[in-house]
Structure formats: C-alpha cells, structure tokens
Write a protein that holds these residues in place. Structure first.
Motif, short mmCIF file in Angstrom:
data_model
loop_
_atom_site.label_atom_id
_atom_site.label_comp_id
_atom_site.label_asym_id
_atom_site.label_seq_id
_atom_site.Cartn_x
_atom_site.Cartn_y
_atom_site.Cartn_z
N GLU A 168 4.18 -9.70 -7.12
CA GLU A 168 4.60 -9.45 -5.74
C GLU A 168 3.39 -9.38 -4.82
OE1 GLU A 168 7.62 -6.10 -5.02
OE2 GLU A 168 6.60 -5.53 -6.85
N GLY A 169 3.39 -10.14 -3.76
CA GLY A 169 2.37 -10.01 -2.72
C GLY A 169 2.97 -9.20 -1.60
N GLY A 170 2.78 -7.89 -1.65
CA GLY A 170 3.43 -7.00 -0.70
C GLY A 170 2.54 -6.67 0.48
N SER A 171 2.59 -7.49 1.50
CA SER A 171 2.07 -7.17 2.83
C SER A 171 0.58 -6.82 2.86
CB SER A 171 2.92 -6.03 3.39
OG SER A 171 2.66 -5.84 4.74
N GLY A 172 0.20 -5.94 3.78
CA GLY A 172 -1.20 -5.58 3.96
C GLY A 172 -1.85 -5.03 2.70
N ALA A 193 0.85 -1.18 0.00
CA ALA A 193 0.00 0.00 0.00
C ALA A 193 0.89 1.24 0.00
CB ALA A 193 -0.90 -0.01 1.22
N TYR A 194 0.43 2.32 -0.64
CA TYR A 194 1.28 3.50 -0.81
C TYR A 194 1.57 4.20 0.52
CZ TYR A 194 3.01 7.94 -2.59
OH TYR A 194 3.77 9.04 -2.84
N PRO A 195 2.86 4.37 0.86
CA PRO A 195 3.19 5.10 2.08
C PRO A 195 3.35 6.59 1.81
CG PRO A 195 5.14 3.99 1.24
CD PRO A 195 4.04 3.81 0.22
N GLY A 196 2.25 7.30 1.67
CA GLY A 196 2.33 8.73 1.36
C GLY A 196 1.50 9.57 2.32
N ILE A 197 1.74 10.86 2.32
CA ILE A 197 1.03 11.76 3.23
C ILE A 197 -0.48 11.73 2.96
CG2 ILE A 197 0.71 14.18 3.92
CD1 ILE A 197 3.70 14.60 3.31
N ASP A 198 -0.84 11.82 1.66
CA ASP A 198 -2.27 11.84 1.32
C ASP A 198 -2.95 10.53 1.70
OD1 ASP A 198 -0.79 10.48 -0.59
OD2 ASP A 198 -2.04 11.09 -2.28
N ALA A 199 -2.24 9.42 1.51
CA ALA A 199 -2.81 8.12 1.85
C ALA A 199 -3.10 8.04 3.35
CB ALA A 199 -1.86 7.00 1.44
N GLU A 200 -2.20 8.59 4.16
CA GLU A 200 -2.41 8.59 5.61
C GLU A 200 -3.60 9.48 5.97
OE1 GLU A 200 -0.58 6.85 8.02
OE2 GLU A 200 0.51 5.87 6.41
N GLU A 201 -3.66 10.63 5.32
CA GLU A 201 -4.75 11.58 5.62
C GLU A 201 -6.12 10.96 5.35
OE1 GLU A 201 -2.68 15.92 4.78
OE2 GLU A 201 -3.55 14.82 3.09
N ARG A 202 -6.18 10.14 4.32
CA ARG A 202 -7.48 9.56 3.95
C ARG A 202 -7.71 8.18 4.56
NH1 ARG A 202 -5.91 12.15 -0.79
NH2 ARG A 202 -5.42 10.26 -1.95
N GLY A 203 -6.85 7.77 5.48
CA GLY A 203 -7.12 6.57 6.24
C GLY A 203 -6.71 5.27 5.56
N SER A 216 4.77 -11.82 1.10
CA SER A 216 5.46 -11.65 2.39
C SER A 216 4.90 -10.48 3.18
CB SER A 216 6.96 -11.44 2.17
OG SER A 216 7.17 -10.26 1.43
N VAL A 217 5.26 -10.46 4.44
CA VAL A 217 4.72 -9.47 5.37
C VAL A 217 5.41 -8.12 5.20
CG1 VAL A 217 6.28 -10.08 7.25
CG2 VAL A 217 4.04 -9.13 7.80
N ILE A 218 6.60 -8.15 4.64
CA ILE A 218 7.36 -6.92 4.36
C ILE A 218 8.30 -7.25 3.22
CG2 ILE A 218 9.11 -7.52 6.11
CD1 ILE A 218 9.45 -4.52 6.66
N SER A 219 8.71 -6.27 2.42
CA SER A 219 9.61 -6.56 1.32
C SER A 219 10.94 -7.06 1.88
CB SER A 219 9.86 -5.30 0.48
OG SER A 219 10.64 -4.38 1.23
N PRO A 220 11.66 -7.89 1.12
CA PRO A 220 12.97 -8.35 1.59
C PRO A 220 13.89 -7.18 1.95
CG PRO A 220 12.32 -9.59 -0.36
CD PRO A 220 11.28 -8.52 -0.17
N GLU A 221 13.83 -6.10 1.14
CA GLU A 221 14.68 -4.93 1.43
C GLU A 221 14.29 -4.30 2.77
OE1 GLU A 221 13.10 -5.56 -1.36
OE2 GLU A 221 14.10 -4.75 -3.14
#
Lengths: 287, 316
Positions: B199-203, B163-173, B223-228
């Motif tokens: 890729e199955g990237g987490s939540g 899921a996108y880790p961005g400011i707008d994404a956080e603002e909109r829940g 996976s629950v988090i990317s390998p990196e």
C-alpha cells in the motif's frame, strides 16, 4: 432542518438562509467563537478579528494579500494557470462541476493567489491559500503557482511569505495532488540552498498534505492565534486512539509549546513584525 | 472461509483444499488418483488466471493488503546480502514501523529503507500496522543522509496505510518530519529508487518515496488517501470505497498510464505472496537494471532529472 430538505437544497444556499435567520442584515456578522454580533465595517477595519474576544476569523486569499502588501507595485504571479480535470474524477458530483461552483463562489480560478509586492517597503513575494475554494486543497494548480512564486524569488532574490489555510491535498486529483507535496518542498529546498528567506504563516486551518509539506518548511514558522494546525484532523485521531483529545490540542499555542512554530503573531502586527524580521534576515537597515 | 484467502479468492481456496484432501486420500489408498490431482491443479491455475485477469481497483487494494503479502524484511532476506539493520532517530526512539540498514545488492553496498508491517497480532502492534511516527521518518532521514555521505544508492520499499494519526505523533511534529524528508530527498547526492510493494498510503508513503525512479509491483496501490477515507469524505460513506478506488486510479497500470510510475513489476500468478522467492528475484533484477541506468548518469544530471521530474508533476 428535516432530512429531505437537506437533500434537495444545496449546502451553500442552506447555510446562507441559516445565517439570515440568525443575523438581522448583511451589515452584521456573528463571531463564531464568542457569538457577539459585530458590525461589519467595524470588523473589516479590525482585519476580521473579533474586537470582543480577539478571535481571528478566516480571511479570503485576495483580501489577505490586500491587507498584507503595500498598496503599490503589486504583480500577480501564475494567474494564467488553470485547473484541468485529468482523471475525469467523479464522486457524488463531477470534479468539473465542483471546480466551476468553487470558481463562481470565490471569483478565483483555484485555491492559491500569488503576488510580488512590498511590505513596508521590503520587496517580496507573498502567496495565500483560498480556503473557500474546495477547502484550500492543494492540486496541480496550487503546486504550480507556488513553484512559480518560488521561481520569481530565486530569479530576483526575493523572500517568500506563504499564508497557508488548507484541508490538505485535493482528493479529486488523486496522486497528482500527492506529488505536489514533493514538488513544492523540492522548490523550497532551492531557496534554502540560495539563502533566501521563506516564512510560513499558518492560519486557521492547516492540515494534511499542505501541513506535511510547504507549510512546515519555513525558516520561520509563524502562526496566527488559536489556529487549528496538524497532520491528521482531530476526528481521525479521536477515532484512531479512542480517547478524548487534550484541551487546546493542535491549536497554535500547542504548536508553540511543542516546538513546531517560532512565534504566534496577531494579525495586526503581521506586516510590521514580518517586515522587520525580513530586514534582519537580509541584512537590510532597520526601518 | 479460509482467512488466508480474500473474499474473491474463495473459489481458489476451495479447489486447493480439495486437491489437498485428494492428496491425503491418495497416500493412504491403492487407487492411483494422481491423474485426477493433475487435472484439478490445471483447473486451479486456469481459475486463478481467470480471477486475477480482471481485478477491480478495490480488489487490487485487497491484494496489496493481503495478510500473507511479503513485507520489506522479506525482500531484504531474499535479495540483500550481508544486511545490518540500523536503529533509532538519535533523538527520541526507534520506530519499528520503518526499518532500514546497510547491505549489498548483487555485491554493491546499498542503503535499504522500508515500511514494515507485522505478521502476527503482537508483531502487528509492535510495528504499529506499518504506520510510522515522526521518529520513523527521522530515522529514515538519518540513514539517507548517511547513504549520501558514503556514496551508497538508496533503495526504499513503500508499504503503509499512512503516517500514524495519533496524539503523540502530532506532539512530535508528524507534519514537519514528513515535509523535511520530502525537501531533503529532492537533493540527496545519491541515486534513489523507490518501489511500492504494497500500500502506498499518502504522505506517509511519499516521505520515503521521493526518487529518481518509481517502481511498483503489479498489485500495489498508491494514492493520496485510502479508498475508505476518500469514500467517507466525498461519498459520505466508507461503504463506497470501491467507487473511490476506481475514481482515484490507484493501481499500477493506471498510474503507469498517467506517467506517475516508471515501471510496473509483474507479480507471480495469484499475487506476490504465492511465490515470494520468485517475486523477490524479479524485483531484484529490476532494481539492478534501474540502478545501472541511474549510475550511468553524472551526479549533476541525476539531480537535474530528479528536480525536473518533480516540477513536471501535474502540468499537462
């Protein structure tokens, strides 16, 4: 501190010594926010809230439930569920060793404590995350204990209150930990179908897989003042968008402004207010 | 370096370039070199088999992210007839990182939902590299609830870094959007089949991945988090991604062994992108069979099984 010392002294011991340098004796604690030096018994009486700046410091899970629940009629739920290292996970340390260190350090078997009890006479089930146990991360035990707590609620028609404090899913349990998000959310959906209240209390901090599952699914979402709450951590976001984060970003007040939580409750009002809310939601007479 | 090939595929790329060169020469000259081309082609198959027979978890992660890898709309094109894409969450926007719509799988109406990455730079940006914002998850939810109303099975394709880790994404829940999907999908009264195609990237992946049957392409990862990400937290260095990939067990084989994935769908030699129609055809076959099995159950059985399965996760 020099680098070579960093490497040979385990981090826990290091921070202990550091504290001792800063603060005269174990009787005193420095507020991490305003840096006031506080008298511990005084701080305890104030529910671990700084009397000078009102900063809500973290509470241990068991302490949280002890302060929240009435003293009588408490029964712990799911204490027999213990962690298993199914993947034989190993990073710079073995997961098994991280688990035993966390167990020794906290006195808990895993990062969630669940209890049936009462608050101002209202019977309920309360669960609390132990942030000192691997960052309150959710693995199979946290998920299973949470579901057992939900099952007690379903069997006895009791409301559920969850105090979340977690960095997210537990990486050392890989996909098993991710699936706990679906597991706990599915269980909560049963409560919803039965019309049994669930209140999620967000305390500092709540992120990742815990935030994106059980912690945001309350009939009411309530936050403690100034808690840091979000999906992605601030550092990850900063690296992604390459801009400075706005003032107060991901704090409780920010979440209230953006419609993610219903209210912010100071710790001293938690018992009284939540009990009153539960009475209304269950058509019980006012206290 | 051929950018359409991964590091460990470069010997294959070189051999294929050589074959191509010979072909061009062959067209111009009198000498018959078809035998030589034939020989090299056989060699190439053997080489590809050898390279792909023993991929590390980290190499599989590279294949899952291969720039040529087929995405949701490629599968839709090859296996879904009469497809109408539907847009928007009805609240804020249409998120291009998740696509969805109604179509037919072998004649049967189905709701298809999947992450969508872009192929060219502009398209990649428009699709936000397959990282949805809350409106993407809310669009998915809207379509899934519609599927329930019209008794259409739901087919989801998972392929996102997260899921996108961005400011707008956080603002909109972002958290709430994901959490709400998890809760609702657990009880939707229609069969749900999810397939990890990349890729199955987490939540961000799970938010369209709560299902009755979980399929996974051979070179997909989950996976629950990317390998990196895992490496930078637990090893304090993103360079250790290959160790993290191995430790987390992110490959289809390992996850099948652990009972977290129901079926692994084999890929064509060299990966899904080497023969997209073939890949799509074999996945389609699996989807049809799986759907038949699920539709043989009563609705109560289906939902009970889905719930029991969710509750069984993590308890040995």
């Amino acid at each position: 501190m020099s680098n070579w010392l960093d490497k040979i002294v385990p981090s826990l011991i290091r921070s202990e010594t550091k504290k001792k340098q800063d603060i005269p004796e174990g009787l005193w604690k420095k507020c991490p926010k305003c840096e006031a030096v506080l008298y511990r018994p005084e701080l305890d009486k104030n529910l671990n809230v700084c009397p000078k700046c009102d900063h809500h410091m973290r509470l241990r899970a068991r302490k949280r439930l002890e302060l929240f629940l009435d003293p009588d009629n408490r029964i712990e739920i799911g204490a027999d569920v213990e962690p298993v290292d199914r993947l034989k996970f190993r990073d710079s340390k073995k997961y098994k060793d991280r688990l035993s260190a966390a167990q020794k350090g906290t006195g808990e078997k895993d990062a969630l404590v669940a209890m049936r009890g009462e608050v101002e006479g209202v019977p309920l089930v309360a669960v609390a995350f132990e942030f000192s146990f691997l960052g309150g991360s959710m693995g199979a035990v946290v998920g299973e204990r949470f579901v057992r707590a939900v099952n007690v609620c379903l069997e006895q028609r009791l409301p559920l209150i969850c105090f979340a404090a977690s960095g997210g899913a537990r990486m050392q349990e890989a996909l098993f930990s991710l699936m706990q998000m679906a597991k706990t959310s599915a269980a909560l959906e049963k409560m919803k179908a039965e019309g049994i209240p669930y209140i999620s209390v967000l305390t500092d901090p709540v992120f990742g897989g815990v935030s994106a599952s059980l912690a945001m699914l309350g009939d009411l979402n309530v936050a403690e003042p100034n808690a840091l709450i979000g999906f992605a951590g601030p550092r990850v976001i900063e690296q992604t968008v390459r801009e400075k984060l706005p003032e107060g970003f991901q704090r409780s007040e920010f979440l209230l402004d953006h419609g993610a939580v219903d209210m912010i409750l100071p710790r001293e009002q938690m018992r009284e207010r939540l009990a009153a809310i539960l009475r209304k939601l269950q058509s019980l007479p006012a206290a | 370096m051929n950018p359409n090939y991964l590091d460990f595929e470069q010997p294959i790329a070189e051999l294929e370039a050589k074959i191509e060169e010979l072909r061009l020469v062959g067209e111009d000259s009198e000498i018959n070199i078809s035998d030589e081309i034939e020989r090299l082609q056989q060699k190439n198959v053997a080489l590809t088999e050898q390279v792909f027979s023993d991929l590390s978890a980290w190499q599989v992660a590279q294949v899952a992210r291969h720039p040529q890898r087929p995405y949701t709309l490629d599968y839709v094109k090859h296996m879904i007839e009469d497809f109408d894409e539907l847009h928007g969450d009805r609240h804020f926007a249409d998120d291009a990182a998740i696509v969805g719509g109604i179509g037919r799988l072998e004649g049967q109406p189905v709701m298809v939902i999947g992450h969508q990455k872009g192929r060219e730079v502009k398209e990649k940006v428009r699709r936000n590299f397959g990282m949805p914002r809350p409106e993407g998850y809310r669009k998915a939810l809207r379509l899934m609830e519609m599927a329930e109303r019209f008794k259409m099975p739901i087919i989801t394709f998972i392929d996102t870094p997260g899921a996108y880790p961005g400011i707008d994404a956080e603002e909109r829940g972002q958290s709430e959007a994901i959490a709400y999907n998890l809760a609702v999908m657990s009880r939707l009264k229609t069969p749900i089949i999810s397939t990890v195609v990349g890729e199955g990237g987490s939540g961000g992946a799970l938010a369209i991945g709560v299902c009755d049957q979980l399929l996974m392409l051979q070179y997909g990862t989950y996976s629950v988090i990317s390998p990196e990400g895992c490496a930078s937290i637990l090893w304090k260095s993103a360079e250790r991604a290959s160790d993290a990939a191995k430790a987390m067990g992110i490959t289809s084989g390992r996850l099948h062994e652990l009972g977290l994935v129901d079926k692994v769908v084999p890929e064509p030699l060299g990966g899904a992108h080497r023969d997209v129609p073939l890949m799509a055809a074999s996945l389609k076959q699996q989807l049809i069979e799986t759907l038949d099995q699920l539709q043989a159950l009563s609705m109560d059985e289906l939902l009970q099984k889905r719930y029991d399965r969710l509750m069984s996760y993590g308890i040995a």
